[in-house]
Design a protein around this motif. Structure first.
Motif, PDB file in Angstrom:
ATOM      1  N   LEU A  77     -40.827  72.171  42.298  1.00 50.98           N
ATOM      2  CA  LEU A  77     -41.885  71.898  43.272  1.00 50.98           C
ATOM      3  C   LEU A  77     -43.230  71.703  42.573  1.00 50.98           C
ATOM      4  O   LEU A  77     -44.218  72.352  42.888  1.00 50.98           O
ATOM      5  CB  LEU A  77     -41.949  73.016  44.316  1.00 50.98           C
ATOM      6  N   ASP A  78     -43.231  70.818  41.593  1.00 50.85           N
ATOM      7  CA  ASP A  78     -44.432  70.399  40.868  1.00 50.85           C
ATOM      8  C   ASP A  78     -45.065  71.487  39.998  1.00 50.85           C
ATOM      9  O   ASP A  78     -46.208  71.360  39.582  1.00 50.85           O
ATOM     10  CB  ASP A  78     -45.482  69.828  41.822  1.00 50.85           C
ATOM     11  N   LYS A  79     -44.348  72.554  39.710  1.00 52.40           N
ATOM     12  CA  LYS A  79     -44.835  73.596  38.810  1.00 52.40           C
ATOM     13  C   LYS A  79     -43.824  73.774  37.686  1.00 52.40           C
ATOM     14  O   LYS A  79     -42.623  73.694  37.907  1.00 52.40           O
ATOM     15  CB  LYS A  79     -45.014  74.938  39.542  1.00 52.40           C
TER      16      LYS A  79
ATOM     17  N   GLU B 246     -36.860  69.331  50.158  1.00 51.12           N
ATOM     18  CA  GLU B 246     -36.284  69.055  51.474  1.00 51.12           C
ATOM     19  C   GLU B 246     -37.000  69.881  52.551  1.00 51.12           C
ATOM     20  O   GLU B 246     -37.377  69.369  53.608  1.00 51.12           O
ATOM     21  CB  GLU B 246     -34.799  69.450  51.424  1.00 51.12           C
ATOM     22  N   ILE B 247     -37.187  71.162  52.279  1.00 51.06           N
ATOM     23  CA  ILE B 247     -37.833  72.066  53.225  1.00 51.06           C
ATOM     24  C   ILE B 247     -39.301  71.678  53.401  1.00 51.06           C
ATOM     25  O   ILE B 247     -39.814  71.605  54.522  1.00 51.06           O
ATOM     26  CB  ILE B 247     -37.691  73.533  52.768  1.00 51.06           C
ATOM     27  N   ARG B 248     -39.979  71.391  52.289  1.00 50.77           N
ATOM     28  CA  ARG B 248     -41.393  71.015  52.362  1.00 50.77           C
ATOM     29  C   ARG B 248     -41.581  69.727  53.138  1.00 50.77           C
ATOM     30  O   ARG B 248     -42.507  69.608  53.953  1.00 50.77           O
ATOM     31  CB  ARG B 248     -41.974  70.868  50.955  1.00 50.77           C
TER      32      ARG B 248
ATOM     33  N   VAL C  84     -42.455  74.511  57.205  1.00 49.97           N
ATOM     34  CA  VAL C  84     -42.739  75.677  56.370  1.00 49.97           C
ATOM     35  C   VAL C  84     -43.844  75.285  55.396  1.00 49.97           C
ATOM     36  O   VAL C  84     -43.759  74.262  54.721  1.00 49.97           O
ATOM     37  CB  VAL C  84     -41.479  76.129  55.584  1.00 49.97           C
ATOM     38  N   ILE C  85     -44.887  76.111  55.343  1.00 51.02           N
ATOM     39  CA  ILE C  85     -46.033  75.828  54.480  1.00 51.02           C
ATOM     40  C   ILE C  85     -46.195  76.962  53.476  1.00 51.02           C
ATOM     41  O   ILE C  85     -46.050  78.128  53.822  1.00 51.02           O
ATOM     42  CB  ILE C  85     -47.316  75.661  55.318  1.00 51.02           C
TER      43      ILE C  85
ATOM     44  N   ILE D 165     -41.568  78.517  51.115  1.00 53.20           N
ATOM     45  CA  ILE D 165     -40.577  77.466  50.858  1.00 53.20           C
ATOM     46  C   ILE D 165     -39.483  78.000  49.938  1.00 53.20           C
ATOM     47  O   ILE D 165     -38.295  77.764  50.167  1.00 53.20           O
ATOM     48  CB  ILE D 165     -41.252  76.216  50.267  1.00 53.20           C
ATOM     49  N   ALA D 166     -39.877  78.761  48.906  1.00 50.93           N
ATOM     50  CA  ALA D 166     -38.900  79.330  47.973  1.00 50.93           C
ATOM     51  C   ALA D 166     -37.963  80.296  48.686  1.00 50.93           C
ATOM     52  O   ALA D 166     -36.748  80.289  48.454  1.00 50.93           O
ATOM     53  CB  ALA D 166     -39.615  80.043  46.819  1.00 50.93           C
ATOM     54  N   VAL D 167     -38.516  81.124  49.568  1.00 50.55           N
ATOM     55  CA  VAL D 167     -37.684  82.088  50.301  1.00 50.55           C
ATOM     56  C   VAL D 167     -36.714  81.344  51.220  1.00 50.55           C
ATOM     57  O   VAL D 167     -35.521  81.680  51.285  1.00 50.55           O
ATOM     58  CB  VAL D 167     -38.554  83.084  51.098  1.00 50.55           C
ATOM     59  N   MET D 168     -37.198  80.335  51.914  1.00 51.38           N
ATOM     60  CA  MET D 168     -36.310  79.575  52.804  1.00 51.38           C
ATOM     61  C   MET D 168     -35.211  78.867  52.010  1.00 51.38           C
ATOM     62  O   MET D 168     -34.049  78.849  52.422  1.00 51.38           O
ATOM     63  CB  MET D 168     -37.114  78.553  53.623  1.00 51.38           C
ATOM     64  N   ALA D 169     -35.569  78.308  50.862  1.00 53.74           N
ATOM     65  CA  ALA D 169     -34.568  77.650  50.012  1.00 53.74           C
ATOM     66  C   ALA D 169     -33.535  78.664  49.540  1.00 53.74           C
ATOM     67  O   ALA D 169     -32.328  78.393  49.558  1.00 53.74           O
ATOM     68  CB  ALA D 169     -35.241  76.963  48.819  1.00 53.74           C
ATOM     69  N   ALA D 170     -33.994  79.844  49.114  1.00 60.33           N
ATOM     70  CA  ALA D 170     -33.072  80.891  48.657  1.00 60.33           C
ATOM     71  C   ALA D 170     -32.133  81.315  49.784  1.00 60.33           C
ATOM     72  O   ALA D 170     -30.932  81.501  49.569  1.00 60.33           O
ATOM     73  CB  ALA D 170     -33.848  82.097  48.131  1.00 60.33           C
ATOM     74  N   LEU D 171     -32.681  81.466  50.980  1.00 55.80           N
ATOM     75  CA  LEU D 171     -31.842  81.840  52.120  1.00 55.80           C
ATOM     76  C   LEU D 171     -30.810  80.754  52.426  1.00 55.80           C
ATOM     77  O   LEU D 171     -29.645  81.054  52.704  1.00 55.80           O
ATOM     78  CB  LEU D 171     -32.704  82.115  53.354  1.00 55.80           C
ATOM     79  N   ASN D 172     -31.233  79.497  52.383  1.00 58.25           N
ATOM     80  CA  ASN D 172     -30.297  78.399  52.641  1.00 58.25           C
ATOM     81  C   ASN D 172     -29.193  78.344  51.588  1.00 58.25           C
ATOM     82  O   ASN D 172     -28.019  78.159  51.913  1.00 58.25           O
ATOM     83  CB  ASN D 172     -31.043  77.055  52.675  1.00 58.25           C
ATOM     84  N   ILE D 173     -29.564  78.534  50.327  1.00 59.67           N
ATOM     85  CA  ILE D 173     -28.576  78.505  49.250  1.00 59.67           C
ATOM     86  C   ILE D 173     -27.616  79.684  49.375  1.00 59.67           C
ATOM     87  O   ILE D 173     -26.398  79.533  49.227  1.00 59.67           O
ATOM     88  CB  ILE D 173     -29.272  78.485  47.876  1.00 59.67           C
ATOM     89  N   ALA D 174     -28.151  80.865  49.668  1.00 57.28           N
ATOM     90  CA  ALA D 174     -27.296  82.044  49.850  1.00 57.28           C
ATOM     91  C   ALA D 174     -26.354  81.837  51.034  1.00 57.28           C
ATOM     92  O   ALA D 174     -25.166  82.183  50.958  1.00 57.28           O
ATOM     93  CB  ALA D 174     -28.150  83.293  50.056  1.00 57.28           C
ATOM     94  N   HIS D 175     -26.866  81.283  52.109  1.00 60.26           N
ATOM     95  CA  HIS D 175     -26.042  81.005  53.292  1.00 60.26           C
ATOM     96  C   HIS D 175     -24.902  80.053  52.929  1.00 60.26           C
ATOM     97  O   HIS D 175     -23.741  80.283  53.287  1.00 60.26           O
ATOM     98  CB  HIS D 175     -26.912  80.419  54.405  1.00 60.26           C
ATOM     99  N   ASP D 176     -25.241  78.980  52.205  1.00 60.18           N
ATOM    100  CA  ASP D 176     -24.212  78.024  51.784  1.00 60.18           C
ATOM    101  C   ASP D 176     -23.158  78.696  50.906  1.00 60.18           C
ATOM    102  O   ASP D 176     -21.962  78.463  51.064  1.00 60.18           O
ATOM    103  CB  ASP D 176     -24.839  76.862  51.017  1.00 60.18           C
ATOM    104  N   LEU D 177     -23.610  79.545  49.993  1.00 61.03           N
ATOM    105  CA  LEU D 177     -22.678  80.235  49.102  1.00 61.03           C
ATOM    106  C   LEU D 177     -21.764  81.176  49.875  1.00 61.03           C
ATOM    107  O   LEU D 177     -20.553  81.207  49.654  1.00 61.03           O
ATOM    108  CB  LEU D 177     -23.439  81.013  48.033  1.00 61.03           C
TER     109      LEU D 177
END
Length: 104
Positions: free
Chosen positions: A12-14, A41-43, A48-49, A54-66
């Protein structure tokens, strides 16, 4: 580990410099690209701002998928997979932590 084991990833640009054994370099780069894609994708959804959210939402989505993947008979989640995910999440936590080196 020596500094030669440091891998720089961009999420995310960092840029984040993460210590990584040479044999895990490819996996770390792939995980960083995957996470970057999920966060973008989330951004781009605009709901989500803020980088941390955004990192927390991505982590939750990845954990959910796993977790859902382990219910799929064709793709069972092994203990090794869980260990790899846990290790990658720890690295992400370290990369996102504020710089703790003394300033001087």
């Amino acid at each position: 580990m020596s500094s030669s084991n440091s891998v720089t990833v961009q999420i995310l640009d960092k840029e984040y410099s993460i210590m990584c054994p040479p044999q895990e370099r490819g996996n770390l780069l792939a995980a960083a690209r995957y996470l970057d894609g999920k966060m973008r994708e989330i951004r781009s959804g605009g709901k989500v701002i803020g980088g941390e959210r955004i990192a927390v939402m991505a982590a939750l989505n990845i954990a959910h998928d796993l977790l859902n993947r382990k219910d799929s008979p064709e793709l069972p989640a092994s203990g090794a997979t869980r260990d790899q995910v846990r290790s990658l999440l720890e690295r992400v936590d370290l990369a996102l932590a504020p710089d703790q080196e003394p300033k001087g």
